[in-house]
Design an enzyme around this catalytic site. Structure first.
Site, PDB file in Angstrom:
ATOM      1  N   SER A 144       0.836  -1.197   0.000  1.00 28.99           N
ATOM      2  CA  SER A 144       0.000   0.000   0.000  1.00 28.99           C
ATOM      3  C   SER A 144       0.876   1.255   0.000  1.00 28.99           C
ATOM      4  CB  SER A 144      -0.977  -0.037   1.186  1.00 28.99           C
ATOM      5  OG  SER A 144      -1.933   0.989   1.076  1.00 28.99           O
ATOM      6  N   HIS A 186      -4.115  -0.527  -4.559  1.00 32.36           N
ATOM      7  CA  HIS A 186      -5.575  -0.742  -4.417  1.00 32.36           C
ATOM      8  C   HIS A 186      -6.243  -0.424  -5.760  1.00 32.36           C
ATOM      9  CE1 HIS A 186      -5.123  -0.900   0.011  1.00 32.36           C
ATOM     10  NE2 HIS A 186      -4.341   0.154  -0.118  1.00 32.36           N
ATOM     11  N   GLU A 213      -5.386  -5.119  -4.976  1.00 36.69           N
ATOM     12  CA  GLU A 213      -5.237  -5.639  -3.620  1.00 36.69           C
ATOM     13  C   GLU A 213      -4.922  -7.131  -3.639  1.00 36.69           C
ATOM     14  OE1 GLU A 213      -8.788  -4.579  -1.516  1.00 36.69           O
ATOM     15  OE2 GLU A 213      -8.272  -2.437  -1.460  1.00 36.69           O
TER      16      GLU A 213
END
Length: 282
Positions: A144, A186, A213
């Site tokens: 992330s 994401h 993800e």
């Protein structure tokens, strides 16, 4: 939480079994097969792994550091330490520097990429991490926010669900670990294709890499990107664009980009950064 395990002194730098940079799109499996995290652990040396966890992107670093600590401990890593840097002075901590000098893997957690760079960019600690990664001495993973910082240019924030436009994306300086890529995470889960296209329109010399993800783009020492996990990695190649109005439009006005090349890669597919070639999984 304990932050030192083995009392054995490490006198020589251990070598990772397979030097690699794992760029993870976030929300990786932490419960079931843990394939991506297992792959990082193996690249860092498996049961000989000496892992440093950097949770500085998170506003709850102790909590998230503990979570990854337990995951890698359960896998059987030899040593694990959470490098809980909460201010710029922490990036000069001699104990942390000594640990990084001798570790085989570094894992950067999610959170806020601006916070991560603000705390660690150009500190002795991060400079040492980058030096050892470039020397192919350690494995590195970032998920992330920890993925977003990999390039020289970094997507720091923005919106989704719109057509490409200059107001859609905020850019900042990343850590430059893989300087030629511009990462978004994401990716399909948060509808970020237009955001990445907006960023690439301003930096057509960079390779756009959008990672879903529970999906990882693993860069090896032969300059190949290989896809792991359950989603896809989207490659945006703007080297041959014939036209863009990016410099002429303002705010939310739509951006045109002509002759853009886009690849969507799934598990096992590879992309060579030197030849810009896609290699399908067999």
């Amino acid at each position: 939480m304990p932050q030192t395990e083995n009392q054995t002194q490490v006198t020589d730098r251990p070598q990772a079994t397979k030097t690699a940079i794992l760029v993870i799109g976030g929300a990786e499996d932490k419960v079931h097969g843990k394939e991506i995290l297992q792959t990082f652990w193996q690249c860092a040396g498996g049961t000989d792994a000496i892992i440093g966890i950097i949770p500085s992107a998170s506003r709850e670093p102790a909590l998230i550091g503990e979570r990854y600590y337990r995951i890698f401990a359960d896998m059987g890593a030899k040593e694990i330490k959470v490098l809980d840097v909460r201010d710029r002075d922490g990036g000069r901590d001699s104990a942390y520097l000594h640990y990084v000098e001798n570790c085989t893997g570094i894992f950067m957690t999610g959170g806020d990429q601006l916070r991560l760079c603000g705390l660690l960019a150009d500190t002795p600690l991060m400079n040492l991490v980058v030096e050892r990664v470039r020397a192919q001495e350690i494995a590195l993973a970032g998920t992330s926010a920890g993925a977003a910082v990999m390039g020289h240019q970094m997507i720091a924030g923005g919106s989704s669900g719109e057509c490409p436009n200059r107001a859609l994306v905020d850019l900042a300086m990343g850590l430059g670990i893989i300087p030629e890529v511009l990462v978004d995470q994401h990716f399909h889960n948060r509808n970020r294709l237009a955001r990445l296209l907006s960023a690439i329109s301003a930096h057509s010399d960079l390779l756009g890499v959008g990672i879903d993800e529970d999906t990882c783009a693993m860069f090896d020492s032969d300059r190949n990107l290989q896809v792991l996990g359950r989603g896809t990695v989207t490659i945006v190649d703007a080297r041959d664009i014939s036209y863009t109005n990016q410099n002429q439009v303002h705010g939310a006005d739509p951006i045109s980009i002509h002759n853009l090349k886009l690849h969507v890669l799934r598990y096992g597919d590879r992309y060579n950064l030197e030849g810009h070639q896609v290699i399908a999984s067999s």
